[in-house]
Each structure stands twice: as C-alpha cells, then as structure tokens.
Design a protein around this motif. Structure first.
Motif, short mmCIF file in Angstrom:
data_model
loop_
_atom_site.label_atom_id
_atom_site.label_comp_id
_atom_site.label_asym_id
_atom_site.label_seq_id
_atom_site.Cartn_x
_atom_site.Cartn_y
_atom_site.Cartn_z
N VAL A 284 22.25 41.31 26.33
CA VAL A 284 22.99 41.29 27.65
C VAL A 284 22.35 42.23 28.51
O VAL A 284 21.96 43.39 28.02
CB VAL A 284 24.40 41.94 27.42
N ASN A 285 21.85 41.78 29.61
CA ASN A 285 21.26 42.31 30.72
C ASN A 285 22.03 43.04 31.56
O ASN A 285 22.65 42.31 32.83
CB ASN A 285 20.23 41.72 31.33
N LEU A 286 22.70 44.18 31.60
CA LEU A 286 23.61 44.71 32.23
C LEU A 286 22.94 45.48 33.54
O LEU A 286 23.53 45.75 34.83
CB LEU A 286 24.35 46.06 31.51
N LYS A 287 21.77 45.82 33.66
CA LYS A 287 20.99 46.70 34.53
C LYS A 287 20.51 45.77 35.61
O LYS A 287 20.73 46.26 36.79
CB LYS A 287 19.45 47.02 33.85
N ASP A 288 20.15 44.52 35.66
CA ASP A 288 19.71 43.71 36.43
C ASP A 288 20.62 42.58 36.87
O ASP A 288 20.08 41.63 37.64
CB ASP A 288 18.45 43.02 36.26
N MET A 289 21.75 42.37 36.19
CA MET A 289 22.63 41.13 36.68
C MET A 289 23.94 41.80 36.95
O MET A 289 24.50 42.67 36.21
CB MET A 289 23.05 40.34 35.28
N SER A 290 24.50 41.44 38.36
CA SER A 290 25.79 41.90 38.62
C SER A 290 26.92 40.89 38.25
O SER A 290 26.71 39.73 38.02
CB SER A 290 25.71 41.79 40.14
N PRO A 291 27.90 41.61 37.94
CA PRO A 291 29.17 40.60 37.66
C PRO A 291 29.61 39.82 38.64
O PRO A 291 29.55 40.13 39.95
CB PRO A 291 30.39 41.75 37.19
N PHE A 292 29.89 38.47 38.57
CA PHE A 292 30.39 37.63 39.45
C PHE A 292 31.50 37.95 40.07
O PHE A 292 31.95 37.14 41.07
CB PHE A 292 30.10 36.00 38.95
N ALA A 293 32.25 38.64 39.21
CA ALA A 293 33.91 39.00 39.76
C ALA A 293 33.98 40.37 39.18
O ALA A 293 33.83 40.51 38.27
CB ALA A 293 34.94 38.16 39.40
N SER A 294 34.96 41.14 40.32
CA SER A 294 35.40 42.42 40.07
C SER A 294 36.63 42.80 40.13
O SER A 294 37.18 42.04 41.18
CB SER A 294 34.43 43.67 40.43
N GLN A 295 37.42 43.46 39.55
CA GLN A 295 39.00 43.72 39.96
C GLN A 295 39.41 44.98 39.49
O GLN A 295 38.95 45.52 38.52
CB GLN A 295 39.84 42.80 38.84
N HIS A 296 39.89 45.58 40.53
CA HIS A 296 40.50 47.28 40.23
C HIS A 296 41.65 47.07 39.02
O HIS A 296 41.98 46.10 38.72
CB HIS A 296 41.16 47.67 41.69
N ARG A 297 41.61 48.27 38.56
CA ARG A 297 42.91 48.68 37.56
C ARG A 297 44.03 48.31 38.24
O ARG A 297 44.32 48.48 39.40
CB ARG A 297 42.54 49.98 36.84
N ASN A 298 44.91 48.04 37.24
CA ASN A 298 46.34 47.95 37.49
C ASN A 298 46.97 49.38 37.89
O ASN A 298 46.52 50.25 37.17
CB ASN A 298 47.18 47.39 36.42
N GLY A 299 47.80 49.43 39.10
CA GLY A 299 48.36 50.69 39.40
C GLY A 299 47.80 51.35 40.22
O GLY A 299 48.20 52.61 40.61
N LEU A 300 46.71 50.99 41.03
CA LEU A 300 45.50 51.99 41.62
C LEU A 300 46.46 51.88 43.14
O LEU A 300 46.96 50.90 43.82
CB LEU A 300 44.34 51.19 41.81
N THR A 301 46.81 52.99 43.62
CA THR A 301 47.39 53.05 44.82
C THR A 301 46.52 52.99 46.10
O THR A 301 45.43 53.05 45.96
CB THR A 301 48.09 54.65 44.85
N PRO A 302 47.04 52.60 47.18
CA PRO A 302 46.44 52.56 48.36
C PRO A 302 45.33 53.66 48.76
O PRO A 302 44.38 53.54 49.12
CB PRO A 302 47.38 52.14 49.59
#
Length: 345
Positions: A284-302
C-alpha cells in the motif's frame, strides 16, 4: 466391620476422571462419525459456502474447447472476457507439468494493461529459466474488481482443473461492492469464528443438510445474507462519485471479519484439493497516493473544525516552504483535534 461387604462396594470415579472419560468417549464418537461421513463422501460445508454472503448465480470462468492441433483444452468463456484475460490450458495435465492459478483483482489481471504485464505473465517467462526441468503452466485467473469472496467462489471451480498451486493477491477490493450482512452482522465475531470452525466438520454439514431438507425452503438462509450478482457491481459505478462515500465503522469491522473468513476458506479449499497456496501481502503506497475521500471524526465542533483547518493550512504552507519541522508540529496539533481525517493522515 464386615471386610467382605466393603470389598464388594463399587469404586466411584472422581469428578476429574469422570470428565476425562466423558471427553474421551465424546471425542472418540465424533472421530468415528467424521470418519464415517468422510467415507460416505460428505465434504465440509465451509469449503463450498460463504458464511456471510451468497450469489444469485455462477457462470464458469473456463469452458471446454480444442487447440488448433485438436488438443482438448480449457479456455476463458467469452462472457468473461473483459473482466478476465483470455487464457487456456490443457484439459489433461502432463506428468511433469506444474499448474499455477493466479487469483485476485486488477493487479493480478494486469490492469490497466493485460496478462503480458502482470506478475502471472512474468512468472510464465521466468519459471522455465529458473527451473527448465518442469513444464510450467501459469494461468491468470485475476478478475477486475474481484474481492476475496469472489476469489473464494472461483476457487471452487478451479480445484477441478488439477491445480498444483494457488497464488492469491487479494485485499484491495473488499469495500468496492455494496453489500450488507443482515442479522449475521449482529453476531459477535467469536460466534462467526465458531460457525466457521464447525463448518469445517462433516458432522456440521450432515446436520445442516438434514435441517435444510426438513425445514421450509430457505430456512437456514433467513439471516439477511446479501446475495451478490453473478458478476461485480462496483459501488463507484452506481454512485455520483467518491464524495458520496461515508465512514461506517460497523461495516468496516464486518468486512474485515468476512475477509479473514474468506482467506481461511481459500486455504481450506486448496488443502482439500491437495494443492499448495501462497498469499501475497498487497503493498500500500500511503506516501504518494492521496485518499479519494476524507471525512472528519464524529462530534467535531465548529470551533474545533475551524482550529483544525487553520493548523492544516499552516502545515501545508510550511511544507511548501520547506520548513518541514514546523510543518510536522502543525500536523501533529491538527491530528490531536481530529485523528480520523484521511487526507491529513
């Protein structure tokens, strides 16, 4: 005291000895039952059934045909070409032939190219040079977007073709197809593991077959199992885009459990066929491959999200300026606020 009367009193076994005798005779009975069912030709349920999903149908990968010189062969079915490479191999394996089936997803297939650039293609070229004393048959049975549950299902067909070795490269497609595990998902993982363990026995198979024969149709499959299409139905192909993906921790854990059970099934299928099996750990190439989707953790306040964004932007700016130590500091502060954002990680 009447000594003669005492001598006639039967000796009672201690509780520990009683348990040992019960366990011994229970194991002996089970061993005899397993042997009898083996002689009767009963195969363990686990080899031929996925414990968590079923399939609406199955179309074989290989069909019978003839080579140009009339030699009987197996060749890739026309309706499978596109998902699989065109392959062929002799129907009767020669005495000095070592037959290898390579299974997995797109990497095994050779995507975005084809079999010639796949690791199966390289093996086909390199094995005769490494050991010319054998005739090597390397069959590329990698299917585009195939996950472990489809690979295991395919192995049920391939064991009929005299395999010497299965080479499995699987793990990157487990989340690609939409599926649910119904009520089975509510069971603890140790219950699923116990079910898989019992499914390796012929006694379990015999009991299952009797219940299935006597009970109403589909009685044993009413746990809400997914029934997958005969061929792959990718989630990405039926969604607006990667932004519609969302985190599902419960489904993640269920999928990991299912993957492990499928790996165990593959090993059991190969073992029953007298074949070797080799699993390749996918890199798995984590260094050179960006995730295609990202999501904040639950409960993160503004306010936390705003602070996170400021730190993330500062880290990016420091990175671009080459101030890497400073950037790492910003990144670590941002991770302390949200440790689940994939792009940040």
């Amino acid at each position: 005291m009447n000594i003669a009367k005492l001598s006639q009193t039967p000796r009672r076994l201690s509780p520990a000895r009683s348990v040992l005798f019960a366990v011994f005779f229970g194991c002996l009975f089970f061993a005899l039952l397993e042997t009898g069912l083996w002689l009767a030709g009963v195969d363990p349920y686990f080899r031929g059934h996925d414990p968590l999903v079923g399939f609406s149908g199955y179309a074989p990968l290989f069909v019978e045909g003839k080579a140009a010189d009339g030699t009987p062969i197996y060749l890739t079915a026309d309706n499978k070409v596109g998902i699989f490479n065109r392959q062929h191999f002799t129907r009767e394996k020669g005495d000095n032939t070592f037959r290898i089936f390579c299974l997995g997803g797109s990497t095994t297939f050779g995507h975005p190219y084809d079999d010639a650039t796949s690791f199966a293609g390289w093996l086909r070229e390199l094995l005769p040079a490494a050991d010319p004393s054998r005739t090597w048959e390397v069959v590329n049975a990698g299917g585009i977007s195939y996950a472990s549950y489809r690979v295991a299902k395919l192995m049920e067909e391939l064991v009929a073709y005299q395999p010497d070795l299965f080479l499995i490269y699987s793990g990157h497609n487990e989340f690609l197809e939409k599926r649910s595990y119904g009520k089975l998902a509510d069971l603890p993982s140790f219950v699923l593991d116990l079910n898989a363990l019992l499914g390796r026995t012929r006694t379990y198979t015999a009991v299952h077959n009797v219940i299935d024969a006597l009970a109403p149709a589909g009685f044993l499959d009413n746990g809400g199992r997914s029934f997958m299409a005969t061929e792959v139905q990718e989630s990405m192909a039926h969604m607006k885009g990667p932004e519609t993906y969302s985190r599902d921790d419960e489904l993640y854990q269920q999928t990991v459990t299912h993957y492990r059970l499928n790996i165990e099934r593959m090993a059991a299928i190969a073992r029953a066929a007298g074949s070797g099996i080799l699993f390749v750990n996918p890199p798995v190439n984590l260094k050179d491959m960006s995730p295609f989707a990202s999501q904040h953790r639950n409960g993160l306040t503004p306010s936390e999200q705003a602070r996170w964004q400021t730190l993330s932007d500062s880290a990016d700016a420091a990175t671009q300026a080459g101030r890497l130590d400073e950037a790492i500091g910003f990144f670590e502060q941002a991770v302390a606020i949200d440790h689940r954002h994939a792009d940040l990680l």
